[in-house]
Design an enzyme around this catalytic site. Structure first.
Site, PDB file in Angstrom:
ATOM      1  N   ASP A  35       0.939  -1.202  -0.028  1.00  0.00           N
ATOM      2  CA  ASP A  35       0.365   0.235   0.136  1.00  0.00           C
ATOM      3  C   ASP A  35       1.285   1.244  -0.289  1.00  0.00           C
ATOM      4  OD1 ASP A  35      -2.663   1.231  -0.297  1.00  0.00           O
ATOM      5  OD2 ASP A  35      -2.546   1.462   2.109  1.00  0.00           O
ATOM      6  N   GLY A  36       0.131   2.609  -1.052  1.00  0.00           N
ATOM      7  CA  GLY A  36       1.144   3.324  -0.063  1.00  0.00           C
ATOM      8  C   GLY A  36       1.695   3.668  -1.286  1.00  0.00           C
ATOM      9  N   TRP A  40       3.101   7.856  -2.112  1.00  0.00           N
ATOM     10  CA  TRP A  40       4.148   8.184  -1.839  1.00  0.00           C
ATOM     11  C   TRP A  40       4.893   9.122  -3.130  1.00  0.00           C
ATOM     12  CZ3 TRP A  40       7.458   6.937  -5.939  1.00  0.00           C
ATOM     13  CH2 TRP A  40       9.428   6.686  -5.535  1.00  0.00           C
ATOM     14  N   ARG A  48       0.439   9.616  -9.562  1.00  0.00           N
ATOM     15  CA  ARG A  48       0.193   9.196  -8.846  1.00  0.00           C
ATOM     16  C   ARG A  48       0.647   6.842  -9.611  1.00  0.00           C
ATOM     17  NH1 ARG A  48      -2.964   7.988  -4.802  1.00  0.00           N
ATOM     18  NH2 ARG A  48      -4.046   5.996  -5.660  1.00  0.00           N
ATOM     19  N   HIS A  52       3.028   3.839  -8.820  1.00  0.00           N
ATOM     20  CA  HIS A  52       3.269   2.147  -9.051  1.00  0.00           C
ATOM     21  C   HIS A  52       3.963   1.389  -9.563  1.00  0.00           C
ATOM     22  CE1 HIS A  52      -1.579   2.448  -8.096  1.00  0.00           C
ATOM     23  NE2 HIS A  52      -1.263   2.811  -8.235  1.00  0.00           N
ATOM     24  N   SER A  80      -7.228  -5.411  -5.887  1.00  0.00           N
ATOM     25  CA  SER A  80      -8.165  -6.439  -5.025  1.00  0.00           C
ATOM     26  C   SER A  80      -9.410  -5.739  -6.227  1.00  0.00           C
ATOM     27  CB  SER A  80      -8.583  -5.152  -4.041  1.00  0.00           C
ATOM     28  OG  SER A  80      -9.573  -4.589  -4.129  1.00  0.00           O
ATOM     29  N   TRP A  84     -11.572  -1.336  -8.938  1.00  0.00           N
ATOM     30  CA  TRP A  84     -11.735  -1.114  -9.897  1.00  0.00           C
ATOM     31  C   TRP A  84     -12.323   0.362  -9.646  1.00  0.00           C
ATOM     32  CZ3 TRP A  84     -10.588  -3.710 -14.106  1.00  0.00           C
ATOM     33  CH2 TRP A  84      -9.921  -5.119 -14.304  1.00  0.00           C
ATOM     34  N   LEU A 146      10.832 -20.635  -4.366  1.00  0.00           N
ATOM     35  CA  LEU A 146       9.722 -19.823  -3.622  1.00  0.00           C
ATOM     36  C   LEU A 146       8.529 -19.530  -4.484  1.00  0.00           C
ATOM     37  CD1 LEU A 146       9.832 -16.514  -1.436  1.00  0.00           C
ATOM     38  CD2 LEU A 146       8.885 -16.584  -3.729  1.00  0.00           C
ATOM     39  N   SER A 211      -8.792  -4.571   4.711  1.00  0.00           N
ATOM     40  CA  SER A 211      -8.902  -4.269   3.629  1.00  0.00           C
ATOM     41  C   SER A 211      -9.308  -5.582   2.821  1.00  0.00           C
ATOM     42  CB  SER A 211      -7.815  -3.521   2.777  1.00  0.00           C
ATOM     43  OG  SER A 211      -7.866  -2.704   3.067  1.00  0.00           O
TER      44      SER A 211
END
Length: 255
Positions: A35-36, A40, A48, A52, A80, A84, A146, A211
């Protein structure tokens, strides 16, 4: 073991930081709410989407940090079912990130034996997004290291409702009896099956909530929150979260 806050005053490299962790108490599955990114970027006078993009580059760094200490599963909450609602231009940018991330990083992920998976609904995702993800899944499906699991177009309430609906159909069809339904049976109806529940959840950006993320699976997970936004969350911070996890006693309701 030194308190982690002491580490930042010294010039320890990653190997030295790792050496201060308890190798017998490494979480098996770590989930991260990244998040953020937008905040940032805005604090720096950037759009924005620039946040990302920086957040995307951080995924590989934290993946390698997790792999270095023996974490087996790393689930990243990438998008999430509620996302949308964001501006169309931002959503379109997010949907194109896998096209940049996987071709650029896939060779190193393969070299490190990382296996890519996705948890979420394919419906609604653009074809180009699905192709980029499926190509990465196909190229890494034989890797045994992993598991890097992206929660994409994922929402836990929808997941549980869908699971209940399928379970009800299976009961009606005689595939399973109502009396046989327990935690393990119900877990098989969730999108995360067969992955085990997370041992540790990390959320960045200072928000103190989960969330709609893995509501069932996080029942006994340790939660760790930081004020840092995702693009500024480093390997050192990741190890700090793991060390805090190691300080806690997981009693599962017992004494």
């Amino acid at each position: 073991m030194l308190p982690f806050k002491k580490w930042f005053g010294s010039k320890l490299n990653s190997e030295e930081l790792i050496s201060r962790l308890d190798t017998d108490n490494i979480p098996n599955h770590v989930a991260v709410i990244m998040d953020g990114n937008g905040r940032w970027a805005q604090k720096r006078g950037l759009p924005r989407v620039a946040g990302h993009h920086s957040g995307m580059k951080n995924v590989k760094k934290i993946t390698m940090a997790a792999d270095a200490i023996g974490i087996n599963i790393l689930t990243m909450y990438a998008f999430s079912t509620e996302n949308w609602k964001r501006p169309k231009e931002e959503v379109e940018y997010l949907m194109k990130l896998p096209l940049e991330f996987f071709p650029k990083e896939i060779d190193e992920l393969i070299a490190n034996n990382v296996q890519i998976r996705m948890t979420g609904w394919q419906e609604g995702l653009p074809d180009y997004t699905l192709k980029a993800i499926q190509d990465a899944i196909d190229q890494t499906k034989h890797n045994s290291g992993l598991i890097l699991n992206f929660a994409l177009n994922y929402g836990s309430r929808k997941e549980m409702l869908s699971g209940v609906q399928q379970l009800a159909r299976d009961i009606a069809d005689g595939i399973v009896t109502a009396d046989a339904v327990d935690d393990a049976v119900f877990s098989r109806y969730l999108l995360t099956h067969p992955l085990p529940d997370p041992d540790l959840l990390i959320r960045t950006s200072g928000e103190l909530r989960i969330s709609n993320f893995m509501l069932w699976q996080l029942a006994y997970s340790e939660l760790w929150f930081t004020e840092l936004c995702w693009p500024e969350f480093t390997e050192q911070h990741f190890y700090e979260a793991v060390q805090e996890y190691q300080r806690r006693a997981r009693r599962y309701g017992g004494l």
